[in-house]
Structures are given as structure tokens and as C-alpha cells.
Design a protein around this motif. Structure first.
Motif, PDB file in Angstrom:
ATOM      1  N   ASN A 159       0.881  -1.169   0.000  1.00  0.00           N
ATOM      2  CA  ASN A 159       0.000   0.000   0.000  1.00  0.00           C
ATOM      3  C   ASN A 159       0.919   1.219   0.000  1.00  0.00           C
ATOM      4  OD1 ASN A 159      -1.693   2.127   0.497  1.00  0.00           O
ATOM      5  ND2 ASN A 159      -2.657   1.261   2.316  1.00  0.00           N
ATOM      6  N   ASN A 204      -2.037  -2.882  -3.360  1.00  0.00           N
ATOM      7  CA  ASN A 204      -3.167  -2.724  -2.433  1.00  0.00           C
ATOM      8  C   ASN A 204      -3.225  -1.281  -1.928  1.00  0.00           C
ATOM      9  OD1 ASN A 204      -5.374  -3.565  -0.869  1.00  0.00           O
ATOM     10  ND2 ASN A 204      -4.081  -3.869   0.919  1.00  0.00           N
ATOM     11  N   THR A 205      -2.879  -0.350  -2.798  1.00  0.00           N
ATOM     12  CA  THR A 205      -2.868   1.063  -2.399  1.00  0.00           C
ATOM     13  C   THR A 205      -4.278   1.529  -2.040  1.00  0.00           C
ATOM     14  OG1 THR A 205      -0.947   1.482  -3.762  1.00  0.00           O
ATOM     15  CG2 THR A 205      -2.303   3.398  -3.182  1.00  0.00           C
ATOM     16  N   ASN A 206      -4.420   2.047  -0.817  1.00  0.00           N
ATOM     17  CA  ASN A 206      -5.734   2.543  -0.406  1.00  0.00           C
ATOM     18  C   ASN A 206      -5.637   3.482   0.779  1.00  0.00           C
ATOM     19  OD1 ASN A 206      -6.789   1.153   2.300  1.00  0.00           O
ATOM     20  ND2 ASN A 206      -5.472  -0.310   1.238  1.00  0.00           N
ATOM     21  N   THR A 232     -10.613   5.898  -0.182  1.00  0.00           N
ATOM     22  CA  THR A 232      -9.905   5.503  -1.404  1.00  0.00           C
ATOM     23  C   THR A 232     -10.666   5.964  -2.649  1.00  0.00           C
ATOM     24  OG1 THR A 232      -9.241   3.526  -0.202  1.00  0.00           O
ATOM     25  CG2 THR A 232      -8.842   3.527  -2.570  1.00  0.00           C
ATOM     26  N   THR A 233      -9.911   6.437  -3.637  1.00  0.00           N
ATOM     27  CA  THR A 233     -10.504   6.776  -4.939  1.00  0.00           C
ATOM     28  C   THR A 233      -9.724   6.007  -6.008  1.00  0.00           C
ATOM     29  OG1 THR A 233      -8.962   8.586  -5.274  1.00  0.00           O
ATOM     30  CG2 THR A 233     -11.047   9.133  -4.196  1.00  0.00           C
ATOM     31  N   CYS A 234     -10.267   5.967  -7.241  1.00  0.00           N
ATOM     32  CA  CYS A 234      -9.527   5.246  -8.284  1.00  0.00           C
ATOM     33  C   CYS A 234      -8.209   5.951  -8.593  1.00  0.00           C
ATOM     34  CB  CYS A 234     -10.387   5.042  -9.530  1.00  0.00           C
ATOM     35  SG  CYS A 234     -11.094   6.521 -10.186  1.00  0.00           S
ATOM     36  N   ILE A 243      -5.592   4.605  -6.350  1.00  0.00           N
ATOM     37  CA  ILE A 243      -5.175   3.259  -6.763  1.00  0.00           C
ATOM     38  C   ILE A 243      -4.202   3.341  -7.947  1.00  0.00           C
ATOM     39  CG2 ILE A 243      -5.978   1.057  -7.703  1.00  0.00           C
ATOM     40  CD1 ILE A 243      -8.571   1.462  -6.104  1.00  0.00           C
ATOM     41  N   ALA A 258      -9.148  -3.683  -5.188  1.00  0.00           N
ATOM     42  CA  ALA A 258     -10.086  -2.577  -4.979  1.00  0.00           C
ATOM     43  C   ALA A 258     -11.223  -3.081  -4.110  1.00  0.00           C
ATOM     44  CB  ALA A 258     -10.622  -2.062  -6.304  1.00  0.00           C
ATOM     45  N   ILE A 268     -15.409   0.581  -5.572  1.00  0.00           N
ATOM     46  CA  ILE A 268     -14.518   1.608  -6.159  1.00  0.00           C
ATOM     47  C   ILE A 268     -14.242   1.262  -7.629  1.00  0.00           C
ATOM     48  CG2 ILE A 268     -12.222   2.667  -6.028  1.00  0.00           C
ATOM     49  CD1 ILE A 268     -12.265   1.801  -3.020  1.00  0.00           C
ATOM     50  N   TYR A 287     -12.431   0.800 -11.096  1.00  0.00           N
ATOM     51  CA  TYR A 287     -11.064   0.521 -11.525  1.00  0.00           C
ATOM     52  C   TYR A 287     -11.091   0.055 -12.970  1.00  0.00           C
ATOM     53  CZ  TYR A 287      -6.522  -1.669 -12.100  1.00  0.00           C
ATOM     54  OH  TYR A 287      -5.280  -2.013 -12.567  1.00  0.00           O
ATOM     55  N   ARG A 328     -14.544  -5.629   2.636  1.00  0.00           N
ATOM     56  CA  ARG A 328     -13.786  -5.295   3.850  1.00  0.00           C
ATOM     57  C   ARG A 328     -14.273  -6.089   5.057  1.00  0.00           C
ATOM     58  NH1 ARG A 328     -11.015  -0.507   2.760  1.00  0.00           N
ATOM     59  NH2 ARG A 328     -12.099   0.685   1.173  1.00  0.00           N
TER      60      ARG A 328
END
Lengths: 216, 350
Positions: free
Chosen positions: A122, A155-157, A162-164, A167, A190, A194, A196, A207
């Protein structure tokens, strides 16, 4: 499809969330799936904290014995090696964070045949925000465990924020790290709905680990 | 501002660095070891000193030394470790030195467990160590607020030359949330009292000792004067939908946040509930709470303890409004649903 799937990374990179979701995905295609909690460093938000919900879905949860599951002790049960060796089971391994968490893999190394090892990243987390930091983390974790990382996972968030764009930002950083490390990106993660439409394969997760206390 | 995803304890560590803290001494203990680890990793990057002490007793005395030369210093620990630090905290308070402490509270008493708790409230606010001293105590309820209160903690510590405690529970310490740090130049100047070498000036003394009772009483009177100033100037609290409320919930830290969910749930069902959330636990916002509780039919105090803050709520409300209490102990976190259910039972009994 490899038999064993191992998720490693820094603290809080999202390994547990991903491991849970990956086990659920495997369970759709395979009858016998085991999710193994060998996180010896995290005090909260571990696979074992979601044991009952996951067992209801038919996934075998392998974790320290019930009476010491909340102990501050680095416990690896004997059963872990058994599931990793057992050809009937697809296995997902959730490894603890950082160099201290990954030492467990060194101990399990001889059981890791037919295994994919994923480095979860992330880029919004401390110590993994730049290409240099990610390359350092990958090499450091390989060195400490003696196990080769096969894939990177984006897994960037920022949790619920989180927005696209966030990501994609992570994806760009990871692509450069991927070239330097010569390790392909397995997929981008994602959550929920969200949007993508980037270049990588998408792995959509639900989640679980989000704070269960209903905090606003 | 650029946002990053951080655990509460990591965010407190980064905020301390942003505040100009370059000296951290500590000893790992769950559930805050990631703060110690964060400082171990980050301080060398910014030219600071990290030292893992041989114990909490050693760590607090390292703070005492480093603070006496005017540096911004911090340590962090969890409940049993904070108990070990009490003697040193009393010394630091008497010597009038600034220092920032973080207690990520876990279930107790005794060795207890490693789950979140607020059971160290008495120790934090009524003096865990010996003698007539006070800690300024700040209780954040989100990771973002924890960063802001950490910056404030260093300022208050310098302003009053007094130890300041960030009182967090394990949940706040371990949960991850997006945070942003305000980018501003931090300057501080303690050169007017710090021990910097007495060349070309009279020597200074930093001490918590005076063998003459009249002399020591004078030191005590000076401390008390300072605490009255702190009480007059530094109370902080949040009020949420209290204006039209019939019932007031009082809760701090993580529980304050959970109580906010309860207020929202209640409002959806047409029940007029409001929240009073103390942010400073010392100085406690007695006057503000007294005013907020006026003409309410009920005040419900909710804590992750047996009812320690409850005593301060009683002092504030002073018998004018009925007070009830709901608490979980030992590391059990109350859910919004269970608090709301309890509240509805109380309302039916009215």
C-alpha cells in the motif's frame, strides 16, 4: 493455480484483509481451503478475530489454540506444516508484518513447494511510498525469510477515502518497482464498489477488517 | 494536504517528529510497540536519537535527563509500563520539566490483557506517582485527532514546563485511518531555563529536591499556581448535538467516538440524545459539562472502565441532573448497539 498462497509485507499493508478475501475466492472453486494465521506480531485485527464468520463459510481456519489465541506469544501450531504439505488443500497463509513477522516463513520453508509468495504493498503507508522503499522492503523480507517473493500486489488505499486515482497512483509506483525487482504485479486490489479500469488484473475485496466497533 | 494511512501509534510518532522531538527513549510493550519501532526507524532519518532503554524505569529517567537540557522528549508505553514510570514522572513534574508521555491503555489490573481499555484514568488524572503534582492529560478519539493532540502536547509541555500525557486506548493505537499532517515550521526555545552550561551566566539548577520543608513548600506553591493557570486556560471538549438534547452521553476517547454512533442511531429513532466528549481529562472541563448537563433529564456516562471518569462527571453535575453509568472492563469494547439498548432501558424506566 498454485497450491499454497502466501501473503507477506509490512505492517498494515493489508495482508490479512487480502488473505481472507483470497481464501473466500478459492473456496468458490475448491472444496478444501485452509486459511492459516501465522501472524506472530499483530495484537488486534488478525484472521483469528474473524474465525467464526469464516468457519461458517466452510474454510478451515488454522490458528493458535483457543485458550492462548489472545496471548502475546509467537505461537505456530504443528498443523500449519501439515496443511501446507497436504495436496488436497488449497492454502492461504497470512504472515505477520515486517522483518519480525516474516521469520516464520524461514521456519516453514521446506513446506513451501508449489507456492506463490505475494508482496502486498500500500503506497499510502509509511516506509513503502517510493520505488526505493518498496525495493528495499522486498529485498529485506527475502533476506530475512530466505524465501523468494514471486509477485507484487497493488493494495494502495486510504480505507474508506480511497478513490480510483489513489489506486492508479500506487500502480505507477509499483510498476517501476516491478521492473527493478523483476517481479510481475499479480493484481490490483479494490474494495467494495470503487471504480477501476487500470492495466492490471483486478481483485475485488469485501472489507472484513474494517473497524468492527461501528466507529463513525 | 497529502494523506497517508497510519495506525494511531505510528501517527503519534510522526506527529512527535513534526513537533521537533528528536529524542525518544522507550521499552516495547503491546499494544504500542509499533510506536517504539516507528521511532527506531524514523529518528535516525531525521538526525534524532532513539534509545531502547533496559526498562520503563530507565526510560523515564532518560527523559528526565534529556529534558533538563531543553530538548523535546517523548516516551510511550502501555499500562503496566506506565505504572513503572510513575516515580520518574513525579520527579519530572516537581523539577518543572517538559516531557510527553503516551499511554496506550490495555486491560488491567495486573498483567491484565492486551485489549483496549480506559482503566488507567485515575492513574492518569489523579496522580499515579507520589506528591502534589498534576499531569496534563489529552484523550484523542480519532487517529487524526491523535496527531493534532500530540503537537499540542509538546506545546503545552513547554508552555507550562510540565509533563503531558496522551491517553489513548489500544483500539485507537492499533486502528488505521487516513491522516494528514499540517506542514509548518516548528520552533521552540527553552534556552531561558535549560541546563546549557553556565559559562558567562550564573549556574541554574533543575531539581525535585529540597531538604528544607519551607523551601519545598514554596516549590509546591509554585506548582499549584501553575496548575490553577492550566485549569483556567486549557480545558478542551467537544459537544455534539447537545442543544436540543433531553439526554446527554458523556464519554471520552474511543468510547466518545462509539457514543457518537449511538447519538446518530438515537436521532434516527427520534430520540434527542447529545454527546459531551472531554478532550482534556486534566484539566477536566467541569464548568462546560455542568452547563451542558443543565435541564437534561439524564446524564449517561460510558467508559471502558468501572466508572472512573464518572467521579468527575458527578463533580461537574453536582447533583443537579440524574446520572447513570454504563461500562465494560478488562479489554471489552462496548458496541453502539449495546449502549443504545441500555439507554432505551433507562428511558423506559424514567
Amino acid at each position: 493455480m498454485a497450491k499454497n498462497h502466501v501473503f507477506v509485507g509490512l505492517y498494515g499493508s493489508g495482508k490479512t484483509e487480502l488473505a481472507i478475501n483470497y481464501a473466500i475466492k478459492l473456496k468458490k472453486d475448491f472444496e478444501k481451503v485452509a486459511l492459516i494465521d501465522v501472524d506472530i506480531v499483530s495484537p488486534y485485527f488478525r484472521v483469528r478475530d474473524f474465525q467464526h464468520a469464516l468457519e461458517a463459510s466452510g474454510i478451515v481456519i488454522v490458528m493458535p489454540p483457543q485458550k492462548i489465541k489472545n496471548a502475546d506469544l509467537p505461537v505456530i501450531t504443528q498443523a500449519v506444516a501439515g496443511y501446507l504439505d497436504n495436496p488436497q488443500f488449497k492454502v492461504v497463509l497470512d504472515v505477520g508484518g515486517d522483518e519480525r513477522g516474516i521469520v516464520v516463513l524461514g521456519y516453514l520453508k521446506e513446506h513451501l513447494f508449489d507456492t506463490n509468495v505475494y508482496l502486498v504493498v500500500n503506497t499510502k503507508r509509511p516506509f513503502s511510498q517510493t520505488v526505493e522503499q518498496i525495493v528495499y522492503v522486498a529485498k529485506m523480507l527475502e533476506e530475512r525469510s530466505g524465501v523468494r517473493i514471486d509477485f507484487l500486489v497493488n493494495n494502495t488505499n486510504l480505507g474508506s477515502q480511497t478513490t480510483c486515482e489513489i489506486i492508479y497512483e500506487g500502480e505507477k509506483i509499483l510498476q517501476q518497482a516491478s521492473i527493478i525487482l523483476e517481479k510481475p504485479i499479480a493484481f490490483t486490489v479494490a474494495a467494495d464498489s470503487i471504480r477501476y479500469d487500470g492495466e492490471n488484473e483486478l481483485f475485488r475485496i469485501e472489507r472484513f477488517v474494517k473497524t468492527k466497533e461501528g466507529l463513525p | 494536504m497529502k494523506k497517508v494511512m497510519m495506525k494511531g501509534v505510528e501517527a503519534i510518532g510522526e506527529a512527535a517528529i513534526k513537533a521537533g522531538c528528536r529524542n525518544y527513549f522507550g521499552y516495547p510493550i503491546t499494544p504500542q510497540s509499533e510506536l517504539t519501532e516507528y521511532m527506531a526507524r524514523r529518528l535516525p532519518e531525521v538526525g534524532g536519537s532513539f534509545l531502547q532503554a533496559e526498562s520503563e524505569v530507565a526510560a523515564v529517567n532518560m527523559l528526565y535527563g534529556a529534558s533538563s537540557v531543553g530538548k523535546r522528549v517523548m516516551t510511550s508505553t502501555s499500562s503496566p509500563g506506565f505504572s513503572l514510570m510513575q516515580e520518574g514522572i513525579s520527579y519530572i513534574a516537581c523539577a518543572q520539566l517538559p516531557a510527553v508521555f503516551v499511554n496506550v491503555v490495555r486491560g488491567g489490573p495486573g498483567l491484565g490483557d492486551i485489549q483496549p481499555s480506559q482503566g488507567d484514568y485515575f492513574q492518569a488524572t489523579k496522580g499515579g506517582g507520589h506528591g502534589d503534582y498534576r499531569l496534563i492529560v489529552l484523550s484523542p478519539s480519532t487517529v487524526q485527532e491523535a496527531t493534532e493532540l500530540t503537537l499540542l502536547a509538546f506545546d503545552l509541555a513547554d508552555k507550562y514546563r510540565n509533563p503531558v500525557l496522551i491517553f489513548a486506548d489500544g483500539l485507537l493505537g492499533q486502528m488505521m485511518e487516513p491522516v494528514a499532517f499540517e506542514e509548518k515550521e516548528i520552533t521552540y526555545d527553552n534556552s531561558h531555563w535549560a541546563l546549557t552550561g553556565s559559562k558567562n551566566r550564573p549556574p541554574r539548577q533543575v531539581t525535585s529536591f529540597n531538604i528544607d520543608p519551607y523551601g519545598l513548600e514554596k516549590m509546591n506553591i509554585e506548582l499549584q499556581k501553575k496548575y490553577r493557570q492550566v485549569e483556567a486556560n486549557e480545558t478542551r471538549y467537544e459537544e455534539f448535538l447537545i442543544e436540543d438534547a433531553d439526554i446527554l452521553i458523556v464519554a471520552h476517547g474511543t468510547v466518545g467516538r462509539i457514543a457518537k454512533s449511538v447519538v446518530r442511531m438515537a436521532r434516527e429513532e427520534g430520540l434527542k440524545i447529545g454527546l459531551f466528549r472531554p478532550i482534556t481529562l486534566y484539566p477536566y472541563p467541569y464548568d462546560a459539562l455542568s452547563k451542558a448537563a443543565q435541564e437534561k433529564s439524564l446524564v449517561l456516562t460510558v467508559e471502558m472502565s468501572s466508572g472512573q471518569m464518572l467521579e468527575d462527571v458527578k463533580l461537574a453535575v453536582c447533583g443537579k441532573t440524574k446520572i447513570e453509568f454504563y461500562g465494560r472492563m478488562a479489554g471489552v469494547v462496548p458496541t453502539p448497539e449495546e449502549i443504545f439498548t441500555h439507554l432505551k432501558t433507562l428511558i423506559r424506566g424514567q
